[in-house]
Design a protein around this motif. Sequence first.
Motif, PDB file in Angstrom:
ATOM      1  N   ARG A  26      -7.582  10.807  -9.128  1.00 34.41           N
ATOM      2  CA  ARG A  26      -7.854  11.679 -10.270  1.00 34.41           C
ATOM      3  C   ARG A  26      -7.104  13.001 -10.124  1.00 34.41           C
ATOM      4  N   ALA A  27      -7.144  13.561  -8.930  1.00 34.00           N
ATOM      5  CA  ALA A  27      -6.432  14.821  -8.689  1.00 34.00           C
ATOM      6  C   ALA A  27      -4.927  14.629  -8.797  1.00 34.00           C
ATOM      7  N   ALA A  28      -4.434  13.482  -8.302  1.00 29.42           N
ATOM      8  CA  ALA A  28      -2.997  13.208  -8.385  1.00 29.42           C
ATOM      9  C   ALA A  28      -2.555  13.058  -9.834  1.00 29.42           C
ATOM     10  N   GLY A  29      -3.368  12.361 -10.639  1.00 28.33           N
ATOM     11  CA  GLY A  29      -3.031  12.209 -12.051  1.00 28.33           C
ATOM     12  C   GLY A  29      -2.957  13.543 -12.768  1.00 28.33           C
ATOM     13  N   ARG A  30      -3.897  14.411 -12.462  1.00 27.83           N
ATOM     14  CA  ARG A  30      -3.873  15.747 -13.064  1.00 27.83           C
ATOM     15  C   ARG A  30      -2.613  16.501 -12.655  1.00 27.83           C
ATOM     16  N   GLN A  31      -2.270  16.472 -11.380  1.00 23.53           N
ATOM     17  CA  GLN A  31      -1.105  17.212 -10.893  1.00 23.53           C
ATOM     18  C   GLN A  31       0.188  16.676 -11.490  1.00 23.53           C
ATOM     19  N   TRP A  55       8.669   6.204 -10.963  1.00 28.73           N
ATOM     20  CA  TRP A  55       7.880   4.989 -10.799  1.00 28.73           C
ATOM     21  C   TRP A  55       6.715   5.220  -9.836  1.00 28.73           C
ATOM     22  N   ARG A  56       6.918   6.052  -8.843  1.00 34.81           N
ATOM     23  CA  ARG A  56       5.834   6.343  -7.915  1.00 34.81           C
ATOM     24  C   ARG A  56       4.680   7.049  -8.621  1.00 34.81           C
ATOM     25  N   ASP A  57       4.999   7.901  -9.574  1.00 37.94           N
ATOM     26  CA  ASP A  57       3.953   8.549 -10.368  1.00 37.94           C
ATOM     27  C   ASP A  57       3.231   7.528 -11.248  1.00 37.94           C
ATOM     28  N   LEU A  58       3.976   6.591 -11.792  1.00 38.86           N
ATOM     29  CA  LEU A  58       3.376   5.562 -12.639  1.00 38.86           C
ATOM     30  C   LEU A  58       2.313   4.774 -11.881  1.00 38.86           C
ATOM     31  N   GLU A  59       2.523   4.576 -10.584  1.00 42.86           N
ATOM     32  CA  GLU A  59       1.579   3.818  -9.756  1.00 42.86           C
ATOM     33  C   GLU A  59       0.164   4.390  -9.857  1.00 42.86           C
ATOM     34  N   VAL A  60       0.046   5.711  -9.902  1.00 47.25           N
ATOM     35  CA  VAL A  60      -1.270   6.355  -9.982  1.00 47.25           C
ATOM     36  C   VAL A  60      -1.990   5.927 -11.255  1.00 47.25           C
ATOM     37  N   PHE A  61      -1.295   5.982 -12.372  1.00 46.07           N
ATOM     38  CA  PHE A  61      -1.930   5.709 -13.661  1.00 46.07           C
ATOM     39  C   PHE A  61      -2.198   4.218 -13.876  1.00 46.07           C
ATOM     40  N   LEU A  62      -1.421   3.361 -13.248  1.00 47.17           N
ATOM     41  CA  LEU A  62      -1.695   1.932 -13.355  1.00 47.17           C
ATOM     42  C   LEU A  62      -2.939   1.537 -12.566  1.00 47.17           C
ATOM     43  N   VAL A  70      -7.984  12.133 -15.567  1.00 45.43           N
ATOM     44  CA  VAL A  70      -6.988  13.176 -15.313  1.00 45.43           C
ATOM     45  C   VAL A  70      -7.624  14.559 -15.366  1.00 45.43           C
ATOM     46  N   ALA A  71      -8.955  14.613 -15.263  1.00 46.15           N
ATOM     47  CA  ALA A  71      -9.714  15.858 -15.097  1.00 46.15           C
ATOM     48  C   ALA A  71      -9.469  16.879 -16.195  1.00 46.15           C
ATOM     49  N   ILE A  72      -9.443  16.429 -17.450  1.00 42.12           N
ATOM     50  CA  ILE A  72      -9.368  17.369 -18.563  1.00 42.12           C
ATOM     51  C   ILE A  72     -10.725  18.044 -18.714  1.00 42.12           C
ATOM     52  N   ASP A  73     -10.772  19.352 -18.633  1.00 44.22           N
ATOM     53  CA  ASP A  73     -12.030  20.082 -18.775  1.00 44.22           C
ATOM     54  C   ASP A  73     -12.303  20.258 -20.269  1.00 44.22           C
TER      55      ASP A  73
END
Length: 504
Positions: free
Chosen positions: A59-64, A262-269, A388-391
């Motif tokens: 979750r933190a990685a997706g936000r970042q 692609w490495r970022d995509l891994e988080v969201f998949l 993705v921790a949207i407040d």
Amino acid sequence: MSATFVGMPGSPAFPAFPRAAHDAVRDTTLRGNLRHATHTIRAKRAAAVAEMPDWAALRAAGRQIKDHTLRHLDWYLVRVEEAVTAAGGTVHWAADADEANRIVAGLVKATGESEVVKVKSMATQEIGLNEALEAAGIRAYETDLAELIVQLGHDRPSHILVPAIHRNRGEIRDIFRSEMSRWGRPAPEGLTDAPAELAEAARLHLREKFLRAKVGISGANFVVAETGTLVVVESEGNGRMCLTLPETLISVVGIEKIVPTWRDLEVFLQTLPRSSTAERMNPYTSMWTGTTDGDGPETFHLVLLDNGRTDTLADEVGRQALRCIRCSACLNVCPVYERAGGHAYGSVYPGPIGAILSPQLRGTASEIDASLPYASSLCGACYEVCPVAIDIPEVLVHLRERVVEGGPATRAGNKVLLKPAKGHAAERAAMRAARWALTRPGALRGGQRLASRTRRFHPRTLPGPGRAWTGTRDLPPVPAEPFRDWWQRTHGGPGPGPGGKDAK
């Protein structure tokens, strides 16, 4: 299809949220459908997320990742255009809905075709693409099962993940029986409301369209900047058919859907399927990069859509709404959405995320958009489940302030000064009075003592604008003695706070 409701907020057909919700909560069938569906999805999602020991880290990685991309969006957009072009695709830029619709309609007409098949797409619903194509003599066929139900029923989506969540099986059966023949292959004789029969009826109805269509239209869940790859995740397989069988593919994608690598995509998949469909991964994850001879569409067009996103990006508090990956988890835990349903929001984006996204994409000048930031109890459940921790509560309060007080904002790329919305004069006066009193301890103490001494004369309900507040809750009774006086009497001091011995 009925005319699109997106882009026409505030019309008599789409009143402010309180009035629309007032009617929705009295529909017992709708409330039953919503309660059953949202509770089921919510429980399954919780179980799927609990399997992940590193969920908080994901979750933190997706936000970042999202925040980094939004901060450097100009650079990544250029990277996407270069990569897509190098892979054989063509990139088009659309500043608003009208421009996007003109581009897509022109591209379809250039093929000589008069019909298209569509993958479920929030972006195309946002801009009213189906209606624009119809006006240009082009018929668009939705191929997602829920979107098909909505289209055949001359209805509107009411959920991000499950657009027909407000319909039950009996209603779907009746829609298929009465409407399928007008759009293509009719429903089978003797169709019942058994889920397997309904799914088979849709499959047979759509298959002829898949095999005939020369043009497909999609959105995308993600765009990978380093290669120009587009990604669509889905559970039915209709998306795979639309993305591979037509000769021409047109994808309309919001500019916020970019991820750098692609490495970022891994988080969201990992986070998207668990938060949306409660699956460990989506049954169909389709990815394509430009065009390839002999494999998939011969021609690919990418339409990058702004339509208020740059304006939203300019708001330091509100921009976090652009992190949204459209999982719909916030809708399934929201007590307001569960009771009011999606149609009350007057937008293709219902629920908590719609309450903060629509007023930013469209502005708060209309009645419906000015009311959406108030479509929440501020319980915070939406923030807790957001992958993705949207407040969302923070943005809701921020937008409420904008509605009441007005102030600087960005619209169509220009800095503007918004006027306070009508109907909030009493609220502004009350807040100013409270600010004056709270910054003057002597006046506050005097007011508290006066309120205590006159408590027997206080009404049970508030007059004027306050009547709406006390119409659904009790007015808190004023204590017989102010806290400061009680403290001085029992502790022998001036009391805590400004000027008191316990002040810090």
